[in-house]
Design an enzyme around this catalytic site. Structure first.
Site, PDB file in Angstrom:
ATOM      1  N   HIS A 122     -20.958 -11.318 -30.973  1.00  0.00           N
ATOM      2  CA  HIS A 122     -21.138 -12.024 -32.526  1.00  0.00           C
ATOM      3  C   HIS A 122     -20.194 -11.364 -33.376  1.00  0.00           C
ATOM      4  O   HIS A 122     -19.765 -11.866 -34.418  1.00  0.00           O
ATOM      5  CB  HIS A 122     -22.513 -11.842 -33.010  1.00  0.00           C
ATOM      6  CG  HIS A 122     -22.751 -10.293 -33.280  1.00  0.00           C
ATOM      7  ND1 HIS A 122     -23.619  -9.449 -32.559  1.00  0.00           N
ATOM      8  CD2 HIS A 122     -22.482  -9.319 -34.393  1.00  0.00           C
ATOM      9  CE1 HIS A 122     -23.740  -8.197 -33.120  1.00  0.00           C
ATOM     10  NE2 HIS A 122     -23.157  -8.179 -34.331  1.00  0.00           N
ATOM     11  N   ASP A 152     -24.803 -10.739 -25.698  1.00  0.00           N
ATOM     12  CA  ASP A 152     -23.912 -10.555 -26.775  1.00  0.00           C
ATOM     13  C   ASP A 152     -22.823  -9.613 -26.569  1.00  0.00           C
ATOM     14  O   ASP A 152     -22.711  -8.642 -27.243  1.00  0.00           O
ATOM     15  CB  ASP A 152     -24.843 -10.062 -27.916  1.00  0.00           C
ATOM     16  CG  ASP A 152     -24.164 -10.207 -29.035  1.00  0.00           C
ATOM     17  OD1 ASP A 152     -23.312 -10.900 -29.184  1.00  0.00           O
ATOM     18  OD2 ASP A 152     -24.783  -9.392 -30.119  1.00  0.00           O
ATOM     19  N   GLY A 223     -21.300  -3.307 -39.027  1.00  0.00           N
ATOM     20  CA  GLY A 223     -20.035  -3.068 -38.561  1.00  0.00           C
ATOM     21  C   GLY A 223     -20.053  -1.941 -37.571  1.00  0.00           C
ATOM     22  O   GLY A 223     -18.914  -2.037 -36.770  1.00  0.00           O
ATOM     23  N   ASN A 224     -21.195  -1.369 -37.139  1.00  0.00           N
ATOM     24  CA  ASN A 224     -21.214  -0.591 -35.839  1.00  0.00           C
ATOM     25  C   ASN A 224     -21.368  -1.470 -34.729  1.00  0.00           C
ATOM     26  O   ASN A 224     -21.285  -1.000 -33.639  1.00  0.00           O
ATOM     27  CB  ASN A 224     -22.428   0.360 -36.139  1.00  0.00           C
ATOM     28  CG  ASN A 224     -22.190   1.572 -36.610  1.00  0.00           C
ATOM     29  OD1 ASN A 224     -22.740   2.000 -37.623  1.00  0.00           O
ATOM     30  ND2 ASN A 224     -21.320   2.515 -36.081  1.00  0.00           N
ATOM     31  N   SER A 225     -21.957  -2.785 -35.028  1.00  0.00           N
ATOM     32  CA  SER A 225     -21.859  -3.574 -33.772  1.00  0.00           C
ATOM     33  C   SER A 225     -20.633  -3.777 -32.546  1.00  0.00           C
ATOM     34  O   SER A 225     -19.523  -3.771 -33.394  1.00  0.00           O
ATOM     35  CB  SER A 225     -21.819  -5.113 -34.442  1.00  0.00           C
ATOM     36  OG  SER A 225     -23.267  -5.172 -34.990  1.00  0.00           O
ATOM     37  N   GLY A 281     -34.201 -20.533  -8.703  1.00  0.00           N
ATOM     38  CA  GLY A 281     -34.398 -22.025  -8.880  1.00  0.00           C
ATOM     39  C   GLY A 281     -36.060 -22.317  -8.645  1.00  0.00           C
ATOM     40  O   GLY A 281     -36.758 -23.260  -8.376  1.00  0.00           O
ATOM     41  N   VAL A 282     -36.652 -21.348  -9.759  1.00  0.00           N
ATOM     42  CA  VAL A 282     -38.172 -21.577  -9.800  1.00  0.00           C
ATOM     43  C   VAL A 282     -38.716 -21.466 -11.290  1.00  0.00           C
ATOM     44  O   VAL A 282     -37.784 -20.985 -12.198  1.00  0.00           O
ATOM     45  CB  VAL A 282     -38.968 -20.385  -9.152  1.00  0.00           C
ATOM     46  CG1 VAL A 282     -38.924 -20.609  -7.532  1.00  0.00           C
ATOM     47  CG2 VAL A 282     -38.592 -18.937  -9.442  1.00  0.00           C
TER      48      VAL A 282
END
Length: 491
Positions: A122, A152, A223-225, A281-282
């Site tokens: 992001h 992310d 901003g720490n992201s 596939g379940v």
């Protein structure tokens, strides 16, 4: 022993002397305990910060945003004054229909000397330009290598004339609640910043399928992201991603995506430019206590298979109603854990899957497909439902066998089978557990039911077996789920 010395010794062992000796001993024990505790708390984070900070970066992104196509909010579109106000806006510096630049800030960290950088998806999503500012003060443009919105995570690459300082990933599974951690980044665009705290919780889930967050009280703000969460060895054990806050600022509840999730994503992005997750596939759901009782299971551990479309599991012989208890040698606790394990397993790998089927354990060998390319076409049943016009009430449900007329009314395919729920008693257990008119019951006691008499037979068989509830496979809009209903409700 010398009698005189013995007399002196006995004299020294007076009550007052013993009291002071005990007090001094207690003081020494408490002091040693406090010193040992103090050794676990770092006196300062300065040396650690100095060592690893050169690998932490600030990220600035630029995005072109389309300008307004008219003087919106001033005159209605199509007004005869529209041209006049557009000219007025342009003459006075208004945006008019010209595109404008939007900037955003975030954090990241270098993971190799040749310039690979990890951040959040992001932070750079939709960016036209990405610029990396290093701790030493120089900047470099970055190219996007790949992203994974599910976790992310994004991987960037810069070209530098010299080898860059970098940090390594640690094993997030070794992080314990209460361990010291340190977060670094660019909070609120204020530049390089350090905060410290402890691991508050482990294995947190927010909203994603592959979530495995470390919760920390180290200050994390906007901003720490994308910035790193370090352990005391200077290893990255998490990528700071989100905060829980009523006001947008840190209140001591931050979340970092665990490094053991991030490293697998980064390796795939580096090699392929995209993720390649395993696909079993379940369709699965958690085992509830009443489901476990209905199936005769000792616990609710495992993942219930509610549907098996065409894919790897079907080819291996897996069936709806199987409870997956082990995957590739690892015990399965619940659906969330199973999804993560399967996703982290290599595409094309043959794994052993242990299932509980009708009280017996079976081992299936499944060759995993790729989740991103999985076809989600569910095969329709080929059996036709015999006509059974009678309507009946069981367990708080008004049921009717599927006729062609009902299929047409409910918008079902002509091959649809089972019992149609045409009404639900709002005071019943069935209503409490979410059954509604329009649902289709296709199985009872892990066997197909095409008529009311077959359902009644399954109910009687469950009672004779000493069961307190019966497991129903219910479909709504094509989506299957299991529901366990008390047998008392059938009386």
């Amino acid at each position: 022993m010398n009698p005189q010395a013995l007399a002196v010794t006995r004299d020294a062992a007076s009550p007052l002397r013993l009291f002071w000796l005990a007090a001094v001993s207690m003081f020494l024990i408490v002091s040693q305990t406090l010193m040992a505790s103090a050794q676990n708390a770092p006196e300062s984070f300065a040396k650690l910060a100095e060592r690893i900070s050169p690998a932490v970066v600030n990220i600035t992104t630029s995005t072109t945003v389309a300008g307004r196509t008219g003087p919106q909010g001033i005159v209605p579109e199509g007004s005869p004054f529209e041209d006049f106000f557009r000219e007025f806006q342009d003459r006075n510096g208004g945006p008019g229909d010209r595109p404008r630049r939007s900037s955003a800030l975030g954090s990241g960290f270098v993971i190799s000397e040749d310039g690979y950088i990890v951040t959040n998806n992001h932070v750079i999503e939709g960016a036209d330009e990405i610029e990396i500012e290093f701790f030493e003060g120089f900047t470099l443009p970055a190219e996007l290598v790949g992203t994974d919105p599910n976790t992310d995570i994004a991987l960037l690459k810069v070209e530098a004339d010299e080898a860059l300082k970098f940090v390594s990933f640690g094993n997030s599974d070794n992080a314990r609640v209460g361990d010291w951690v340190m977060a670094m980044g660019n909070p609120l665009g204020q530049g390089f910043s350090v905060s410290a705290g402890i691991v508050s919780a482990r294995n947190r889930a927010l909203s994603g399928t592959y979530d495995d967050y470390i919760q920390t009280d180290a200050a994390i703000n906007r901003g720490n992201s994308g910035g790193p969460l370090f352990n005391m060895d200077g290893q990255v054990i998490g990528v700071n991603t989100a905060i829980l806050s009523p006001n947008g600022g840190s209140i001591g509840i931050g979340f970092s995506m665990a490094s053991n999730v991030v490293t697998k994503v980064v390796d795939q992005l580096k090699e392929f430019g995209e993720t390649r997750r395993g696909w079993l596939g379940v369709r699965i759901q958690d085992v509830t206590e009443d489901m476990a009782e209905a199936l005769g299971l000792a616990s609710t551990e495992g993942a219930m298979v509610s549907d098996v479309p065409e894919g790897p599991a079907m080819e291996a012989g897996m069936q709806a109603g199987d409870v997956i208890v082990s995957f590739d040698g690892r015990e399965v606790q619940d659906t969330r854990q199973l999804v993560r394990i399967v996703g982290n397993t290599e595409v094309g790998k043959s794994v052993r899957v242990v299932v509980n089927r009708n009280g017996n354990t079976e081992t299936l060998k499944v060759t995993l497909g790729r989740r991103e390319e999985a076809e989600r076409t569910y095969p329709a049943s080929q059996e036709m439902t015999p006509e059974e016009p009678a309507e009946s009430e069981l367990m708080g449900l008004t049921l009717s066998p599927l006729t062609q007329e009902l299929r047409d009314e409910m918008g079902l395919q002509s091959s649809a089978t089972g019992l149609a729920v045409t009404g639900v008693d709002e005071t019943s257990e069935a209503f409490e557990k979410g059954l509604r008119a329009g649902d289709i019951i296709t199985e009872a006691g892990q066997a197909e039911v095409l008529s009311i008499s077959e359902l009644e037979t399954k109910i009687e068989e469950a009672k004779e077996a000493g069961r307190k509830s019966i497991l129903l496979l219910v479909r709504r809009g094509g989506d299957p789920r299991f529901v366990a209903l008390s047998l008392d409700a059938s009386e």
